[in-house]
Scaffold this active site. Structure first.
Site, PDB file in Angstrom:
ATOM      1  N   ASP A 159     -42.703  21.309 -17.626  1.00 26.05           N
ATOM      2  CA  ASP A 159     -43.923  22.115 -17.637  1.00 26.05           C
ATOM      3  C   ASP A 159     -44.656  22.112 -16.295  1.00 26.05           C
ATOM      4  O   ASP A 159     -45.756  22.654 -16.193  1.00 26.05           O
ATOM      5  CB  ASP A 159     -44.860  21.690 -18.782  1.00 26.05           C
ATOM      6  CG  ASP A 159     -44.942  20.194 -18.980  1.00 26.05           C
ATOM      7  OD1 ASP A 159     -44.395  19.442 -18.135  1.00 26.05           O
ATOM      8  OD2 ASP A 159     -45.558  19.758 -19.973  1.00 26.05           O
ATOM      9  N   HIS A 206     -47.069  11.018 -24.791  1.00 27.80           N
ATOM     10  CA  HIS A 206     -48.505  10.784 -25.043  1.00 27.80           C
ATOM     11  C   HIS A 206     -48.745   9.842 -26.223  1.00 27.80           C
ATOM     12  O   HIS A 206     -49.877   9.379 -26.423  1.00 27.80           O
ATOM     13  CB  HIS A 206     -49.234  12.101 -25.307  1.00 27.80           C
ATOM     14  CG  HIS A 206     -49.226  13.049 -24.147  1.00 27.80           C
ATOM     15  ND1 HIS A 206     -49.687  12.693 -22.882  1.00 27.80           N
ATOM     16  CD2 HIS A 206     -48.812  14.344 -24.038  1.00 27.80           C
ATOM     17  CE1 HIS A 206     -49.549  13.732 -22.069  1.00 27.80           C
ATOM     18  NE2 HIS A 206     -49.016  14.734 -22.739  1.00 27.80           N
TER      19      HIS A 206
HETATM   20 ZN   LIG Z   1     -46.344  18.007 -20.557  1.00 25.64          ZN
END
Ligand SMILES: [Zn+2]
Length: 340
Positions: free
Chosen positions: A245, A122
């Site tokens: 995840d 990110h």
């Molecule tokens: Zn993630």
């Protein structure tokens, strides 16, 4: 070909606030796997910190200065991204591990895996975001380019879209960014129509899947979109942003992947790297917030890289849910990849 694992107990020294999912125990889980690998005779190395030169290929100088200024301090960089006194040094080791993984696979030919935290995908050129400080995989990809590698594929299997990695290489045809992720979901980017810009048009491939997707959906996405494009791109190096995840047990993600499904995904990526990239494959961990699933997926990934047979995924619900999403991806990408 020997697999190199990069890990450090220091990855547990980046502290986040109580209750934060990206917690130090994740590093303890990963380092335990690394130690077990080494005790079985596997190659394990501690990572060096990333150099300023390596970081500056993908991050703005002012941003690097700002993070340098946070050494020894606790700070809040966005609503869910924090530093503790050792965080900057730890994050430098995470980026350095990704670079060392690339150096290993370029120099020795075998795959490498960097078991790191904090994650990176990110982080943008001048922005910490979503638990990420430096964009580890982007730093590693840019390092490979600087070493003369012509084409780098970054495959992002984290449940979240790697908006930072996408943005850094959005206009760069030397780096193919392929992401399969939950959508709509954090951070909001990653629609099928985001395909790159300028010379980079067609070198960003987003596969957005609705919440609830499982092994069959992911493997269908891989078979119909990801693998054909990767094979056509014929990368000199495959980098994987390995977030775990999308596992059914994950407390953040809404997907239903199993450990065996992840092993199958990684197995197909290794097959592409073996067939098209002379086996040059570097895996870097991203998210994965259920400690048991994180441990199981990281171990399964190492096993796959080492060529061990891994149990195939069990029967899954029909992947019909993914077909509509994949049709939109094919529609967006056919102009760039005529073989689809
Ligand atoms: Zn993630």
């Amino acid at each position: 070909m020997a697999v190199l694992v990069l890990s450090s107990e220091r990855f547990a020294h980046h502290m986040t606030p109580p209750g934060h999912p990206e917690r130090y125990q994740r590093a303890e889980v990963l380092d335990a796997i690394a130690r077990r690998w080494a005790s079985g005779g596997g190659a394990l190395e501690p990572p060096p910190p990333a150099t300023r030169e390596a970081l500056a290929r993908v991050h703005d100088a002012w941003y690097l200065d700002r993070l340098d200024g946070l050494r020894g301090r606790a700070a809040m960089l966005d609503q869910d991204t924090f530093t503790s006194p050792e965080s900057v040094e730890v994050a430098l080791l995470a980026a350095g591990a990704a670079v060392a993984a690339v150096d290993h696979t370029l120099d020795e030919g075998g795959p490498a895996i960097a078991l790191v935290r904090p994650p990176g995908h990110h982080a943008g050129r001048g922005r910490a975001m979503g638990f990420c400080l430096y964009n580890n995989v982007a730093v590693a990809a840019a390092h490979a380019l600087a070493r003369g590698v012509g084409r780098v594929a970054v495959v992002d299997i984290d449940v979240h879209h790697g908006n930072g990695t996408q943005a850094i290489f959005y206009d760069d045809p030397r780096v193919l960014y392929v992401s399969v992720h939950q959508y709509p979901f954090y951070p909001g980017t990653g629609a099928a129509g985001e395909v790159g810009t300028g010379d980079g048009a067609g070198f960003t491939v987003n596969v957005p899947l609705a919440a609830g997707a499982g092994d069959a959906d992911y493997l269908l996405a891989q078979a119909t979109v990801m693998t054909p494009i990767l094979e056509a791109f014929a990368p000199d190096l495959v980098l994987v942003s390995a977030g775990f995840d999308a596992h059914a047990s994950d407390p953040l993600g809404g997907m239903r992947m199993t450990t065996e499904g992840y092993a199958a995904l990684v197995g197909h990526l290794k097959a592409v790297a073996d067939a098209r990239s002379d086996g040059r494959l570097a895996v870097v961990t991203e998210g994965g917030y259920d400690l048991s699933a994180l441990a199981a997926c990281a171990q399964a990934t190492i096993d796959v890289l080492a060529g061990k047979a891994v149990a195939p995924p069990g029967p899954d619900a029909s992947p019909d849910r993914a077909r509509e999403a994949l049709a939109a991806v094919l529609e967006a990408q056919r102009a760039f990849w005529p073989g689809l």
